[in-house]
Design a protein around this motif. Structure first.
Motif, mmCIF file in Angstrom:
data_model
loop_
_atom_site.group_PDB
_atom_site.id
_atom_site.type_symbol
_atom_site.label_atom_id
_atom_site.label_comp_id
_atom_site.label_asym_id
_atom_site.label_seq_id
_atom_site.Cartn_x
_atom_site.Cartn_y
_atom_site.Cartn_z
ATOM 1 N N GLY A 1 79.330 5.412 -39.674
ATOM 2 C CA GLY A 1 80.574 5.538 -38.931
ATOM 3 C C GLY A 1 80.388 5.711 -37.436
ATOM 4 O O GLY A 1 81.356 5.684 -36.673
ATOM 5 N N CYS A 2 79.166 5.860 -36.980
ATOM 6 C CA CYS A 2 78.878 6.084 -35.558
ATOM 7 C C CYS A 2 79.007 4.774 -34.779
ATOM 8 O O CYS A 2 78.599 3.710 -35.261
ATOM 9 N N LEU A 3 79.532 4.886 -33.559
ATOM 10 C CA LEU A 3 79.649 3.703 -32.691
ATOM 11 C C LEU A 3 78.292 3.092 -32.359
ATOM 12 O O LEU A 3 78.197 1.913 -32.038
ATOM 13 N N PHE A 4 77.247 3.904 -32.422
ATOM 14 C CA PHE A 4 75.922 3.438 -32.035
ATOM 15 C C PHE A 4 75.066 3.008 -33.223
ATOM 16 O O PHE A 4 73.881 2.711 -33.051
ATOM 17 N N PHE A 5 75.647 2.997 -34.416
ATOM 18 C CA PHE A 5 74.900 2.576 -35.612
ATOM 19 C C PHE A 5 74.410 1.146 -35.409
ATOM 20 O O PHE A 5 75.167 0.252 -35.054
ATOM 21 N N GLY A 6 73.123 0.937 -35.612
ATOM 22 C CA GLY A 6 72.540 -0.388 -35.483
ATOM 23 C C GLY A 6 72.198 -0.796 -34.070
ATOM 24 O O GLY A 6 71.770 -1.921 -33.836
ATOM 25 N N ARG A 7 72.356 0.098 -33.108
ATOM 26 C CA ARG A 7 72.022 -0.200 -31.716
ATOM 27 C C ARG A 7 70.707 0.479 -31.368
ATOM 28 O O ARG A 7 70.581 1.697 -31.493
ATOM 29 N N PRO A 8 69.723 -0.286 -30.932
ATOM 30 C CA PRO A 8 68.410 0.299 -30.638
ATOM 31 C C PRO A 8 68.421 1.318 -29.492
ATOM 32 O O PRO A 8 67.703 2.296 -29.540
ATOM 33 N N ASP A 9 69.234 1.089 -28.459
ATOM 34 C CA ASP A 9 69.269 1.987 -27.303
ATOM 35 C C ASP A 9 70.697 2.423 -27.025
ATOM 36 O O ASP A 9 71.384 1.829 -26.185
ATOM 37 N N PRO A 10 71.171 3.480 -27.720
ATOM 38 C CA PRO A 10 72.556 3.905 -27.496
ATOM 39 C C PRO A 10 72.764 4.386 -26.057
ATOM 40 O O PRO A 10 71.900 5.063 -25.497
ATOM 41 N N PRO A 11 73.907 4.033 -25.460
ATOM 42 C CA PRO A 11 74.152 4.372 -24.064
ATOM 43 C C PRO A 11 74.607 5.812 -23.820
ATOM 44 O O PRO A 11 74.657 6.253 -22.672
ATOM 45 N N ALA A 12 74.960 6.541 -24.877
ATOM 46 C CA ALA A 12 75.480 7.903 -24.699
ATOM 47 C C ALA A 12 75.072 8.753 -25.904
ATOM 48 O O ALA A 12 74.707 8.234 -26.956
ATOM 49 N N PRO A 13 75.152 10.074 -25.772
ATOM 50 C CA PRO A 13 74.840 10.949 -26.907
ATOM 51 C C PRO A 13 75.915 10.873 -27.983
ATOM 52 O O PRO A 13 77.051 10.473 -27.716
ATOM 53 N N CYS A 14 75.537 11.258 -29.180
ATOM 54 C CA CYS A 14 76.498 11.300 -30.285
ATOM 55 C C CYS A 14 76.184 12.521 -31.154
ATOM 56 O O CYS A 14 75.206 13.223 -30.924
ATOM 57 N N THR A 15 76.995 12.728 -32.167
ATOM 58 C CA THR A 15 76.837 13.915 -33.025
ATOM 59 C C THR A 15 76.073 13.619 -34.309
ATOM 60 O O THR A 15 76.074 14.449 -35.218
ATOM 61 N N CYS A 16 75.429 12.474 -34.399
ATOM 62 C CA CYS A 16 74.676 12.132 -35.608
ATOM 63 C C CYS A 16 73.528 13.125 -35.810
ATOM 64 O O CYS A 16 73.008 13.689 -34.848
ATOM 65 N N PRO A 17 73.128 13.314 -37.070
ATOM 66 C CA PRO A 17 72.102 14.331 -37.368
ATOM 67 C C PRO A 17 70.700 13.933 -36.914
ATOM 68 O O PRO A 17 70.397 12.750 -36.778
ATOM 69 N N LEU A 18 69.897 14.955 -36.715
ATOM 70 C CA LEU A 18 68.474 14.758 -36.472
ATOM 71 C C LEU A 18 67.767 14.837 -37.817
ATOM 72 O O LEU A 18 68.078 15.681 -38.652
ATOM 73 N N ARG A 19 66.843 13.942 -38.042
ATOM 74 C CA ARG A 19 66.112 13.861 -39.315
ATOM 75 C C ARG A 19 64.616 13.768 -39.044
ATOM 76 O O ARG A 19 64.186 13.499 -37.928
ATOM 77 N N GLN A 20 63.851 13.925 -40.105
ATOM 78 C CA GLN A 20 62.418 13.673 -40.014
ATOM 79 C C GLN A 20 62.223 12.163 -39.909
ATOM 80 O O GLN A 20 62.838 11.394 -40.636
ATOM 81 N N ALA A 21 61.379 11.733 -39.016
ATOM 82 C CA ALA A 21 61.080 10.311 -38.868
ATOM 83 C C ALA A 21 60.292 9.827 -40.075
ATOM 84 O O ALA A 21 59.459 10.562 -40.627
ATOM 85 N N TRP A 22 60.548 8.582 -40.438
ATOM 86 C CA TRP A 22 59.864 8.004 -41.599
ATOM 87 C C TRP A 22 58.349 8.096 -41.454
ATOM 88 O O TRP A 22 57.651 8.475 -42.396
ATOM 89 N N GLY A 23 57.821 7.768 -40.295
ATOM 90 C CA GLY A 23 56.376 7.790 -40.096
ATOM 91 C C GLY A 23 55.780 9.176 -40.286
ATOM 92 O O GLY A 23 54.684 9.324 -40.818
ATOM 93 N N SER A 24 56.520 10.194 -39.878
ATOM 94 C CA SER A 24 56.052 11.576 -40.057
ATOM 95 C C SER A 24 56.000 11.940 -41.530
ATOM 96 O O SER A 24 55.051 12.577 -41.991
ATOM 97 N N LEU A 25 57.032 11.526 -42.271
ATOM 98 C CA LEU A 25 57.054 11.816 -43.709
ATOM 99 C C LEU A 25 55.935 11.078 -44.434
ATOM 100 O O LEU A 25 55.290 11.625 -45.327
ATOM 101 N N ASP A 26 55.711 9.839 -44.044
ATOM 102 C CA ASP A 26 54.667 9.040 -44.666
ATOM 103 C C ASP A 26 53.295 9.675 -44.429
ATOM 104 O O ASP A 26 52.484 9.795 -45.355
ATOM 105 N N ALA A 27 53.033 10.107 -43.201
ATOM 106 C CA ALA A 27 51.764 10.763 -42.882
ATOM 107 C C ALA A 27 51.630 12.089 -43.633
ATOM 108 O O ALA A 27 50.547 12.424 -44.141
ATOM 109 N N LEU A 28 52.720 12.841 -43.709
ATOM 110 C CA LEU A 28 52.722 14.119 -44.432
ATOM 111 C C LEU A 28 52.330 13.916 -45.892
ATOM 112 O O LEU A 28 51.480 14.633 -46.428
#
Length: 173
Positions: A83-110
């Protein structure tokens, strides 16, 4: 958790002294080994904090998946929701309220470090909950979801087909 399966053994080496005696000195751990030890201890604490506490022998891939979901709350990677305006955009132009998550690469290494630590601490490769197929599926889904949310396209590599005459040169062509 039983102490034998959750304890990391400190790696040591012998050092000779002038009197011919040997003393044990701790070996400097590599960055990877230190991180693996911290990850193993963190997972052990996670099992201890379950109600009721779980031993490593009771742990299965579902407990590992719960652990990965638990770690998500401490992530630092912005993952845009659909539902975020920046969904699918590699470089969003402004901040949003979407959650912070663990990056896939970090989980894979873990998971790689925990898989190795499990076997180094007496677990068999056949019963390793970190090597279960459900973990690989979860990691693939996280990777695809995060890539889609950031507008990154991952192309699957196609398998090269070999010519049958090269594989079986004695067959008439």
């Amino acid at each position: 958790m039983d102490s034998s399966s959750a304890t990391i053994i400190r790696k040591e080496y012998s050092v000779g002294t002038s009197a011919g005696n040997t003393i044990q000195a701790p070996r400097q751990l590599s960055r990877y080994e230190s991180q693996k030890r911290r990850d193993w201890n963190t997972f052990g604490q996670y099992l201890d904090n379950q109600k009721p506490p779980l031993s490593l022998s009771q742990c299965n891939c579902y407990h590992v998946l719960e652990f990965l979901r638990y770690l998500d709350q401490f992530g630092k990677t912005k993952v845009h929701t659909q539902g975020c305006l920046f969904f699918g955009r590699p470089d969003p132009p402004a901040p949003c309220t979407c959650p912070l998550r663990q990056a896939w690469g970090s989980l894979d290494a873990l998971i790689g470090r925990l898989r190795a630590a499990y076997e180094e601490n007496g677990g068999s490769p056949e019963t390793n909950p970190f090597g279960n197929g459900a973990i690989r599926v979860y990691l693939r889904e996280v990777k695809e979801c995060q890539a889609q949310a950031r507008g990154i396209v991952f192309k699957k590599k196609s398998k090269k087909r070999r010519n049958n005459s090269i594989m079986n040169p004695k067959q008439p062509g």
